[in-house]
Design a protein around this motif. Structure first.
Motif, PDB file in Angstrom:
ATOM      1  N   ASN A  57      39.648 -17.930  49.842  1.00  0.00           N
ATOM      2  CA  ASN A  57      39.437 -17.402  48.503  1.00  0.00           C
ATOM      3  C   ASN A  57      40.722 -16.773  47.969  1.00  0.00           C
ATOM      4  O   ASN A  57      41.428 -16.061  48.684  1.00  0.00           O
ATOM      5  N   ARG A  58      41.026 -17.085  46.694  1.00  0.00           N
ATOM      6  CA  ARG A  58      42.193 -16.550  45.986  1.00  0.00           C
ATOM      7  C   ARG A  58      43.511 -16.955  46.645  1.00  0.00           C
ATOM      8  O   ARG A  58      44.456 -16.172  46.693  1.00  0.00           O
ATOM      9  N   VAL A  59      43.585 -18.171  47.133  1.00  0.00           N
ATOM     10  CA  VAL A  59      44.824 -18.710  47.693  1.00  0.00           C
ATOM     11  C   VAL A  59      45.265 -19.868  46.800  1.00  0.00           C
ATOM     12  O   VAL A  59      44.580 -20.895  46.715  1.00  0.00           O
ATOM     13  N   SER A  60      46.395 -19.693  46.156  1.00  0.00           N
ATOM     14  CA  SER A  60      46.904 -20.717  45.250  1.00  0.00           C
ATOM     15  C   SER A  60      47.740 -21.726  46.023  1.00  0.00           C
ATOM     16  O   SER A  60      47.986 -21.600  47.226  1.00  0.00           O
ATOM     17  N   LEU A  61      48.170 -22.748  45.301  1.00  0.00           N
ATOM     18  CA  LEU A  61      48.996 -23.786  45.919  1.00  0.00           C
ATOM     19  C   LEU A  61      50.325 -23.210  46.390  1.00  0.00           C
ATOM     20  O   LEU A  61      50.825 -23.574  47.463  1.00  0.00           O
ATOM     21  N   GLU A  62      50.908 -22.312  45.599  1.00  0.00           N
ATOM     22  CA  GLU A  62      52.196 -21.729  45.994  1.00  0.00           C
ATOM     23  C   GLU A  62      52.070 -20.885  47.254  1.00  0.00           C
ATOM     24  O   GLU A  62      52.954 -20.912  48.129  1.00  0.00           O
ATOM     25  N   MET A  63      50.973 -20.141  47.388  1.00  0.00           N
ATOM     26  CA  MET A  63      50.775 -19.324  48.593  1.00  0.00           C
ATOM     27  C   MET A  63      50.576 -20.205  49.824  1.00  0.00           C
ATOM     28  O   MET A  63      51.104 -19.918  50.909  1.00  0.00           O
ATOM     29  N   ALA A  64      49.809 -21.272  49.673  1.00  0.00           N
ATOM     30  CA  ALA A  64      49.621 -22.180  50.804  1.00  0.00           C
ATOM     31  C   ALA A  64      50.928 -22.844  51.197  1.00  0.00           C
ATOM     32  O   ALA A  64      51.227 -23.011  52.397  1.00  0.00           O
ATOM     33  N   GLU A  65      51.732 -23.240  50.219  1.00  0.00           N
ATOM     34  CA  GLU A  65      53.022 -23.854  50.535  1.00  0.00           C
ATOM     35  C   GLU A  65      53.961 -22.876  51.228  1.00  0.00           C
ATOM     36  O   GLU A  65      54.749 -23.278  52.115  1.00  0.00           O
ATOM     37  N   ALA A  66      53.896 -21.613  50.858  1.00  0.00           N
ATOM     38  CA  ALA A  66      54.746 -20.616  51.517  1.00  0.00           C
ATOM     39  C   ALA A  66      54.375 -20.460  52.991  1.00  0.00           C
ATOM     40  O   ALA A  66      55.264 -20.380  53.867  1.00  0.00           O
ATOM     41  N   ILE A  67      53.092 -20.416  53.323  1.00  0.00           N
ATOM     42  CA  ILE A  67      52.668 -20.289  54.720  1.00  0.00           C
ATOM     43  C   ILE A  67      53.019 -21.559  55.502  1.00  0.00           C
ATOM     44  O   ILE A  67      53.481 -21.497  56.653  1.00  0.00           O
ATOM     45  N   VAL A  68      52.811 -22.734  54.877  1.00  0.00           N
ATOM     46  CA  VAL A  68      53.097 -23.997  55.560  1.00  0.00           C
ATOM     47  C   VAL A  68      54.599 -24.137  55.813  1.00  0.00           C
ATOM     48  O   VAL A  68      55.029 -24.680  56.848  1.00  0.00           O
ATOM     49  N   SER A  69      55.416 -23.661  54.902  1.00  0.00           N
ATOM     50  CA  SER A  69      56.868 -23.742  55.119  1.00  0.00           C
ATOM     51  C   SER A  69      57.313 -22.881  56.298  1.00  0.00           C
ATOM     52  O   SER A  69      58.273 -23.229  56.999  1.00  0.00           O
ATOM     53  N   ALA A  70      56.626 -21.766  56.531  1.00  0.00           N
ATOM     54  CA  ALA A  70      56.973 -20.915  57.673  1.00  0.00           C
ATOM     55  C   ALA A  70      56.353 -21.414  58.961  1.00  0.00           C
ATOM     56  O   ALA A  70      56.982 -21.350  60.037  1.00  0.00           O
ATOM     57  N   TYR A  71      55.139 -21.927  58.912  1.00  0.00           N
ATOM     58  CA  TYR A  71      54.422 -22.427  60.092  1.00  0.00           C
ATOM     59  C   TYR A  71      53.837 -23.797  59.724  1.00  0.00           C
ATOM     60  O   TYR A  71      52.741 -23.888  59.173  1.00  0.00           O
ATOM     61  N   PRO A  72      54.547 -24.871  60.016  1.00  0.00           N
ATOM     62  CA  PRO A  72      54.133 -26.206  59.559  1.00  0.00           C
ATOM     63  C   PRO A  72      52.861 -26.748  60.189  1.00  0.00           C
ATOM     64  O   PRO A  72      52.375 -27.788  59.725  1.00  0.00           O
ATOM     65  N   SER A  73      52.288 -26.097  61.196  1.00  0.00           N
ATOM     66  CA  SER A  73      51.068 -26.602  61.812  1.00  0.00           C
ATOM     67  C   SER A  73      50.234 -25.425  62.314  1.00  0.00           C
ATOM     68  O   SER A  73      50.779 -24.339  62.588  1.00  0.00           O
TER      69      SER A  73
END
Length: 510
Positions: free
Chosen positions: A430-446
């Motif tokens: 909830n309340r997670v935008s595309l930019e926030m998800a991309e930021a987490i994925v860039s730090a931890y790709p899996s």
């Protein structure tokens, strides 16, 4: 009297062979068998039979003597005669009567004209062949009527199916006309003749024609504008084609007109405008008054060239006046600025912001008329595809997401697409935008790398706040912003990745 009787006997004797031949060749009754009292008697004379015809003189003494076999034969012949009469009457109703070889007497013809009158004694009307034939004909007529009714119903059903097929075919054609690639064939671009008189207007028309759009030149309510007209495909067969006006209007402003409107807005903001001058707001209000209900868009070409030219002129003036007194140059510059003749980029931006806030109308700038022609082509394509896009977005359910988001991600055998799957999983919070998800994925790709990072942490508090300081970038250029993931989302992700409680409620705030 005796002589007349002998003459009658001789004449009847000559006629008997003819009557006998008629009895053998034709089922029609002989002429003299209609009535018992008028039939000639058959008397024996030696070994030969002689037929004696008794001519009635009106007295009761003149009676014929008929043997029993002859009476039975006459009765059978009379019965056959009745059956033949009924067949003859039926043939006469179907296409004309057959001529009789021997006409019946008046008394017998009258009796055969009435279907309910028995022809011979001992035959009832209910069991007579004529009444049976009448009943049989009534059944045939009823059967024919029912067959005609069934044929009519089948024909109506066939027409209904054909109409349904035609309706479906017309509906399919209408939907096909709205699809991308087909809808452009049903759009006509209407250009104002003033546009072609402006320098660069021919390039706009050439760009539209190069994209295979149908173009017509007609006078518009707003000079130098472009409108669109759509050919409506009928949803039912038999309806004629109709043309409907699209609600979009693209007005092209010449550079001099736009700069004059921006200058007038600047003078109006300073409170020193003389008289009633036209600004961008007054221009848009006048256009909307002429074309109510339309969606207006403005386009201006060569604005950037003007700003570059003004910059070069200022540099040249500065270089030319460098040797002069600095105080005089400062006073000259202040005089030019106070006169309001020079329009800067900031003046244009202020006028555009005021127009967007007050009239909700945007202005697009283009470096050349060729670029503006490409924009008009893309604008026409958007107008043509607008019904198809509206129908695609009309799902009927408000909670449906976009197809690009919830349509799933394809992952091949090499693992391509797993990164997008991991990003989609994070967006389910909830309340997670595309930019926030991309930021987490860039730090931890899996997810595995994230779990390994949690294991390396020394405390529970460190695990919960491990993602809190990851930066999140939004936008580009001057509108770019930067924020952090925050401790609340970091805690929810940690609980989701490490908790074994299936009933754990992650979002306390809902």
């Amino acid at each position: 009297m005796a002589e007349s009787r002998v003459s009658c006997e001789e004449s009847e004797a000559e006629r008997l062979p003819t009557l006998a031949s008629l009895l053998q060749t034709s089922p029609s009754p002989p002429c003299d068998l209609g009535r018992r009292r008028s039939s000639p008697p058959a008397l024996k004379a030696g070994s030969a039979q002689e037929v004696v015809v008794v001519v009635s003189s009106g007295s009761d003494e003149d009676e014929e003597v008929v043997p029993l076999p002859e009476r039975i034969k006459r009765r059978m012949e009379a019965r056959n005669a009745g059956f033949e009469v009924s067949r003859g009457s039926q043939r006469s109703t179907q296409g004309g009567e057959r001529p009789s070889l021997c006409p019946l007497p008046a008394s017998q013809s009258d009796s055969t004209a009435q279907p309910n009158t028995p022809l011979v004694s001992g035959t009832s009307p209910e069991t007579s062949p004529l009444s049976k034939k009448v009943n049989h004909s009534q059944k045939e007529r009823d059967a024919a009527c029912q067959s005609w009714q069934r044929r009519k119903e089948r024909e109506a059903l066939r027409r209904q199916k054909e109409e349904e097929k035609e309706r479906k075919r017309a509906l399919a054609k209408m939907l096909k006309a709205q699809r991308p690639g087909e809808c452009q064939k049903y759009i006509t671009v209407v250009l104002d003749p003033v546009l072609l008189q402006v320098e660069g207007g021919e390039q706009v028309l050439s760009a539209l024609q190069a994209a295979n759009y149908s173009c017509v030149i007609e006078n518009q309510a707003v000079p130098c504008s472009i409108t669109w007209r759509r050919k409506t495909v009928p949803s039912q067969m038999g309806e004629g084609d109709e043309w409907t006006e699209e609600p979009n209007v693209l007005a092209l402003l010449r550079l001099e007109e736009f700069l004059s409107m921006a200058h007038n807005y600047k003078q109006e903001a300073k409170g020193c405008m003389e008289g009633q001058q036209e600004t961008l707001q007054t221009y848009v209000a006048r256009v909307m008054e002429k074309m109510p209900g339309k969606i207006l868009a403005l386009a201006v070409a060569e604005v950037e060239n003007y700003f570059r030219l003004q910059s070069k002129k200022r540099q040249q003036r500065t270089a030319a006046n460098g040797s002069q007194d600095e105080g005089q140059g400062r006073r000259r510059k202040r005089a030019v600025e106070d006169s309001g003749l020079e329009i800067t980029r900031m003046d244009v931006e202020e006028a555009l912001v005021d127009l967007q806030l007050c009239k909700q109308v945007q202005v697009s700038f283009f470096e050349s008329w060729e670029e503006l022609g490409e924009y008009a082509t893309m604008f026409t394509k958007s107008v043509a595809e607008a019904p198809f896009k509206r129908e695609r977005e009309n799902t009927g359910f408000s909670f449906y997401l976009e197809k690009a988001w919830c349509g799933g991600v394809k992952v091949d055998r090499s693992g391509k697409g797993l990164l997008e799957v991991w990003k989609r999983q994070l967006q389910q919070f909830n309340r997670v935008s595309l930019e926030m998800a991309e930021a987490i994925v860039s730090a931890y790709p899996s997810p595995q790398l994230l779990n390994q990072a949690y294991i390396r942490c020394s405390s529970e508090q460190e695990r919960e706040n491990m993602l809190a300081n990851i930066p999140v970038h939004r936008g580009d250029g001057v509108t770019a912003t930067c924020r952090r993931i925050g401790p609340e989302l970091s805690r929810r992700v940690y609980l989701q990745m490490t908790s074994h409680d299936p009933d754990l409620y992650l979002d306390v705030s809902g």
